[in-house]
Design a protein around this motif. Structure first.
Motif, PDB file in Angstrom:
ATOM      1  N   GLY A  61      -4.350  22.339  -5.642  1.00 36.23           N
ATOM      2  CA  GLY A  61      -4.126  22.492  -4.218  1.00 36.23           C
ATOM      3  C   GLY A  61      -4.569  23.872  -3.778  1.00 36.23           C
ATOM      4  N   PHE A  62      -5.183  23.950  -2.593  1.00 32.18           N
ATOM      5  CA  PHE A  62      -5.785  25.200  -2.144  1.00 32.18           C
ATOM      6  C   PHE A  62      -5.554  25.385  -0.647  1.00 32.18           C
ATOM      7  CE2 PHE A  62      -8.013  23.088  -5.529  1.00 32.18           C
ATOM      8  CZ  PHE A  62      -7.964  24.037  -6.540  1.00 32.18           C
ATOM      9  N   LEU A  63      -5.223  26.625  -0.257  1.00 32.81           N
ATOM     10  CA  LEU A  63      -4.962  26.984   1.129  1.00 32.81           C
ATOM     11  C   LEU A  63      -5.705  28.260   1.476  1.00 32.81           C
ATOM     12  CD1 LEU A  63      -1.082  26.559   1.311  1.00 32.81           C
ATOM     13  CD2 LEU A  63      -2.691  25.380   2.819  1.00 32.81           C
ATOM     14  N   THR A  64      -6.097  28.396   2.726  1.00 32.65           N
ATOM     15  CA  THR A  64      -6.651  29.682   3.161  1.00 32.65           C
ATOM     16  C   THR A  64      -6.503  29.842   4.671  1.00 32.65           C
ATOM     17  OG1 THR A  64      -8.520  31.200   2.882  1.00 32.65           O
ATOM     18  CG2 THR A  64      -9.043  28.979   3.634  1.00 32.65           C
ATOM     19  N   ASP A  65      -6.492  31.114   5.084  1.00 35.68           N
ATOM     20  CA  ASP A  65      -6.586  31.460   6.506  1.00 35.68           C
ATOM     21  C   ASP A  65      -7.812  32.328   6.744  1.00 35.68           C
ATOM     22  OD1 ASP A  65      -5.765  33.783   5.229  1.00 35.68           O
ATOM     23  OD2 ASP A  65      -4.218  34.271   6.703  1.00 35.68           O
ATOM     24  N   ARG A  66      -8.734  32.350   5.764  1.00 34.28           N
ATOM     25  CA  ARG A  66      -9.906  33.217   5.834  1.00 34.28           C
ATOM     26  C   ARG A  66     -11.136  32.428   6.278  1.00 34.28           C
ATOM     27  NH1 ARG A  66      -8.110  37.846   2.944  1.00 34.28           N
ATOM     28  NH2 ARG A  66      -5.836  37.682   3.144  1.00 34.28           N
ATOM     29  N   PRO A  67     -11.775  32.813   7.365  1.00 36.27           N
ATOM     30  CA  PRO A  67     -12.993  32.132   7.808  1.00 36.27           C
ATOM     31  C   PRO A  67     -14.109  32.240   6.769  1.00 36.27           C
ATOM     32  CG  PRO A  67     -12.081  33.470   9.578  1.00 36.27           C
ATOM     33  CD  PRO A  67     -11.330  33.838   8.324  1.00 36.27           C
ATOM     34  N   GLY A  68     -14.902  31.192   6.679  1.00 37.97           N
ATOM     35  CA  GLY A  68     -16.081  31.205   5.820  1.00 37.97           C
ATOM     36  C   GLY A  68     -15.834  30.887   4.364  1.00 37.97           C
ATOM     37  N   ILE A  69     -14.583  30.676   3.969  1.00 38.27           N
ATOM     38  CA  ILE A  69     -14.277  30.326   2.579  1.00 38.27           C
ATOM     39  C   ILE A  69     -13.856  28.859   2.539  1.00 38.27           C
ATOM     40  CG2 ILE A  69     -12.860  30.773   0.563  1.00 38.27           C
ATOM     41  CD1 ILE A  69     -12.480  33.617   1.500  1.00 38.27           C
ATOM     42  N   LEU A  82      -7.014  16.476   3.038  1.00 34.49           N
ATOM     43  CA  LEU A  82      -7.379  17.674   3.789  1.00 34.49           C
ATOM     44  C   LEU A  82      -6.339  17.918   4.873  1.00 34.49           C
ATOM     45  CD1 LEU A  82     -11.240  17.173   4.208  1.00 34.49           C
ATOM     46  CD2 LEU A  82      -9.979  18.169   2.284  1.00 34.49           C
ATOM     47  N   LEU A  83      -5.952  19.197   5.016  1.00 35.03           N
ATOM     48  CA  LEU A  83      -4.926  19.552   5.997  1.00 35.03           C
ATOM     49  C   LEU A  83      -5.406  20.709   6.857  1.00 35.03           C
ATOM     50  CD1 LEU A  83      -3.342  19.369   2.893  1.00 35.03           C
ATOM     51  CD2 LEU A  83      -1.484  18.920   4.487  1.00 35.03           C
ATOM     52  N   ALA A  84      -4.945  20.758   8.092  1.00 37.18           N
ATOM     53  CA  ALA A  84      -5.299  21.864   8.982  1.00 37.18           C
ATOM     54  C   ALA A  84      -4.228  22.046  10.037  1.00 37.18           C
ATOM     55  CB  ALA A  84      -6.648  21.609   9.660  1.00 37.18           C
ATOM     56  N   HIS A  85      -3.996  23.307  10.411  1.00 38.78           N
ATOM     57  CA  HIS A  85      -3.161  23.594  11.572  1.00 38.78           C
ATOM     58  C   HIS A  85      -3.971  23.237  12.811  1.00 38.78           C
ATOM     59  CE1 HIS A  85      -0.760  25.832  14.474  1.00 38.78           C
ATOM     60  NE2 HIS A  85       0.191  25.923  13.558  1.00 38.78           N
ATOM     61  N   ARG A  86      -3.299  22.752  13.828  1.00 41.18           N
ATOM     62  CA  ARG A  86      -4.022  22.307  15.020  1.00 41.18           C
ATOM     63  C   ARG A  86      -4.772  23.441  15.720  1.00 41.18           C
ATOM     64  NH1 ARG A  86      -2.904  17.028  16.486  1.00 41.18           N
ATOM     65  NH2 ARG A  86      -0.920  16.148  15.765  1.00 41.18           N
ATOM     66  N   ASP A  87      -4.353  24.700  15.488  1.00 36.84           N
ATOM     67  CA  ASP A  87      -5.080  25.805  16.115  1.00 36.84           C
ATOM     68  C   ASP A  87      -6.288  26.241  15.291  1.00 36.84           C
ATOM     69  OD1 ASP A  87      -4.186  27.407  14.004  1.00 36.84           O
ATOM     70  OD2 ASP A  87      -2.900  28.671  15.248  1.00 36.84           O
ATOM     71  N   GLY A  88      -6.495  25.611  14.132  1.00 41.65           N
ATOM     72  CA  GLY A  88      -7.661  25.898  13.303  1.00 41.65           C
ATOM     73  C   GLY A  88      -7.573  27.175  12.511  1.00 41.65           C
ATOM     74  N   GLY A  89      -6.416  27.813  12.460  1.00 38.49           N
ATOM     75  CA  GLY A  89      -6.295  29.082  11.755  1.00 38.49           C
ATOM     76  C   GLY A  89      -5.930  28.978  10.294  1.00 38.49           C
ATOM     77  N   GLY A  92      -6.147  23.486   4.284  1.00 44.65           N
ATOM     78  CA  GLY A  92      -5.800  23.246   2.895  1.00 44.65           C
ATOM     79  C   GLY A  92      -6.456  21.984   2.366  1.00 44.65           C
ATOM     80  N   ALA A  93      -6.539  21.888   1.042  1.00 48.25           N
ATOM     81  CA  ALA A  93      -7.104  20.708   0.383  1.00 48.25           C
ATOM     82  C   ALA A  93      -6.301  20.406  -0.872  1.00 48.25           C
ATOM     83  CB  ALA A  93      -8.575  20.925   0.033  1.00 48.25           C
ATOM     84  N   LEU A  94      -6.083  19.114  -1.129  1.00 43.41           N
ATOM     85  CA  LEU A  94      -5.318  18.654  -2.280  1.00 43.41           C
ATOM     86  C   LEU A  94      -6.086  17.608  -3.076  1.00 43.41           C
ATOM     87  CD1 LEU A  94      -1.715  17.968  -0.915  1.00 43.41           C
ATOM     88  CD2 LEU A  94      -2.344  19.701  -2.594  1.00 43.41           C
ATOM     89  N   HIS A  95      -5.942  17.682  -4.403  1.00 42.43           N
ATOM     90  CA  HIS A  95      -6.403  16.632  -5.303  1.00 42.43           C
ATOM     91  C   HIS A  95      -5.144  15.935  -5.819  1.00 42.43           C
ATOM     92  CE1 HIS A  95      -7.110  15.703  -9.747  1.00 42.43           C
ATOM     93  NE2 HIS A  95      -7.848  14.803  -9.112  1.00 42.43           N
ATOM     94  N   ALA A  96      -4.951  14.674  -5.417  1.00 43.03           N
ATOM     95  CA  ALA A  96      -3.695  13.985  -5.728  1.00 43.03           C
ATOM     96  C   ALA A  96      -3.978  12.614  -6.323  1.00 43.03           C
ATOM     97  CB  ALA A  96      -2.834  13.844  -4.470  1.00 43.03           C
ATOM     98  N   MET A 109       2.566  21.655  -1.767  1.00 44.97           N
ATOM     99  CA  MET A 109       1.677  22.194  -0.739  1.00 44.97           C
ATOM    100  C   MET A 109       2.446  22.497   0.544  1.00 44.97           C
ATOM    101  SD  MET A 109      -1.274  23.060   0.532  1.00 44.97           S
ATOM    102  CE  MET A 109      -2.792  22.398  -0.179  1.00 44.97           C
ATOM    103  N   LEU A 110       3.282  21.579   0.975  1.00 38.04           N
ATOM    104  CA  LEU A 110       4.013  21.774   2.220  1.00 38.04           C
ATOM    105  C   LEU A 110       5.047  22.889   2.079  1.00 38.04           C
ATOM    106  CD1 LEU A 110       4.439  18.061   3.370  1.00 38.04           C
ATOM    107  CD2 LEU A 110       2.527  19.640   3.727  1.00 38.04           C
ATOM    108  N   ALA A 111       5.618  23.023   0.893  1.00 34.96           N
ATOM    109  CA  ALA A 111       6.549  24.132   0.660  1.00 34.96           C
ATOM    110  C   ALA A 111       5.828  25.471   0.731  1.00 34.96           C
ATOM    111  CB  ALA A 111       7.227  23.965  -0.697  1.00 34.96           C
ATOM    112  N   ARG A 112       4.585  25.530   0.224  1.00 31.90           N
ATOM    113  CA  ARG A 112       3.803  26.779   0.291  1.00 31.90           C
ATOM    114  C   ARG A 112       3.464  27.110   1.745  1.00 31.90           C
ATOM    115  NH1 ARG A 112       0.167  29.769  -2.920  1.00 31.90           N
ATOM    116  NH2 ARG A 112       1.540  29.154  -4.637  1.00 31.90           N
ATOM    117  N   ILE A 113       3.070  26.126   2.526  1.00 26.84           N
ATOM    118  CA  ILE A 113       2.777  26.354   3.943  1.00 26.84           C
ATOM    119  C   ILE A 113       4.001  26.938   4.647  1.00 26.84           C
ATOM    120  CG2 ILE A 113       2.325  25.185   6.146  1.00 26.84           C
ATOM    121  CD1 ILE A 113       0.536  23.224   4.564  1.00 26.84           C
TER     122      ILE A 113
END
Length: 242
Positions: A61-69, A82-89, A92-96, A109-113
Motif C-alpha cells: 500500500g502506498f500514499l503520497t501528497d507529493r505532486p509528480g510522484i 486507487l484512492l484519492a481525496h476529493r480535493d486532489g491533494g 493512494g494505491a493498494l494491492h489486495a 490504509m484507512l488507518a494511515r490516512i
C-alpha cells in the motif's frame, strides 16, 4: 487505458488501469522515472512516499501528497484499489488479494490516512479495479470457511456460489463500512474478460482475445510450471499533477 469516472472528476490528478495490450497506463508513462521502488508481497504494510524513486522495501500500500510522484501497484488477478481525496491533494494505491483482504490491508490504509490527518474518510473516493471475478474465481472450501470465520460479511456477498470468492464485492463492502465517501467498482474479470468486454470461457478461447493478464488463466493454459513462460503484470496507479 481504463479510467474511473470518480477519479476523472478530480482535475488535479491523473490515473489509469493497465491491461494486456498496454500494461503501463499512459497516464503513468511520463512519471516512470519518479516511480517508487517496491516489492509486493501480499502483506499489509503501507508506505508514505515522500521522494521520487523512494525505496519502499516490501509493501502493498502506498500514499503520497507529493505532486509528480506516482503511486501504483502491479496486479494480475488481485485487486488494484486507487484512492484519492476529493480535493486532489492526497492519493493512494493498494494491492489486495485474498490474503490482503483477510489480513486487513484496506483497514491499514484507512488507518494511515486517518493517522496522518489527511482529511475525513468521507472526503475520499476509492476505485476497485479489474480483478478475478466471482464466477471464475474458484477456491477451496477451506478458504471460504476462513473468510466466514474472520470477516463479518453477508454470505451471499462474500461467496455468491459454493467455493467462489467475490474479491471486488468484499473490498467495496469494507470501504463503504469504513465511511469512504464515493466508491466505484470496475467490474471486469481478469480471468475471463475478452477484448470486446464480454466474459469468455476459462479456456478454449484464443489467448490473444483476452483483455487482461491473468495468473489463474495462465496456469490453466500452461499447466507445466517448468515450461510456463513468465507473465508480466499490468499496472494501476495515479499521480498528483505537478
Amino acid at each position: 487505458m481504463i479510467k474511473s469516472s470518480l477519479l476523472s472528476d478530480i482535475s488535479s490528478i491523473t490515473h489509469g488501469f493497465g491491461h494486456r495490450q498496454r500494461l503501463m497506463p499512459q497516464a503513468l508513462v511520463d512519471f516512470e522515472a519518479s516511480r517508487p521502488q517496491k516489492k509486493q508481497v501480499h502483506g499489509t504494510r503501507i508506505v508514505t512516499i515522500e521522494t521520487p524513486g523512494q525505496a519502499c522495501g516490501e509493501a502493498d500500500g502506498f500514499l503520497t501528497d507529493r505532486p509528480g510522484i506516482p503511486v501504483s501497484v502491479v496486479t494480475a488477478d488481485c485487486l488494484p484499489i486507487l484512492l484519492a481525496h476529493r480535493d486532489g491533494g492526497y492519493v493512494g494505491a493498494l494491492h489486495a488479494g485474498w490474503r490482503g483482504l483477510l489480513d486487513g490491508i484496506i483497514e491499514a490504509m484507512l488507518a494511515r490516512i486517518t493517522a496522518q490527518r489527511w482529511g475525513d474518510l468521507s472526503a475520499w473516493v476509492a476505485v476497485v479495479g479489474p480483478a478475478a471475478g466471482a464466477p471464475a474465481y474458484e477456491v477451496s472450501e477451506a478458504l471460504v470457511d476462513t473468510f466466514r470465520e474472520r470477516l463479518d460479511l453477508p454470505e451471499a456477498l462474500m461467496s455468491p456460489r459454493p467455493r467462489h470468492l467475490a474479491l471486488g464485492a468484499i473490498a467495496c463492502h469494507k470501504l463503504e463500512a469504513a465511511g469512504i465517501g464515493g466508491i466505484e467498482h470496475i467490474d471486469q474479470c481478469t480471468i475471463t474478460t475478452l477484448l470486446d468486454g464480454r466474459r469468455g470461457p476459462l479456456d478454449g478461447a484464443d489467448p490473444e482475445a483476452y483483455r487482461f493478464q491473468s495468473h489463474r488463466r495462465h496456469t490453466l493454459t500452461h499447466p507445466d510450471p517448468d515450461r510456463r513462460p513468465r507473465l508480466p503484470n499490468q499496472h494501476a496507479g495515479l499521480v498528483i499533477l505537478p
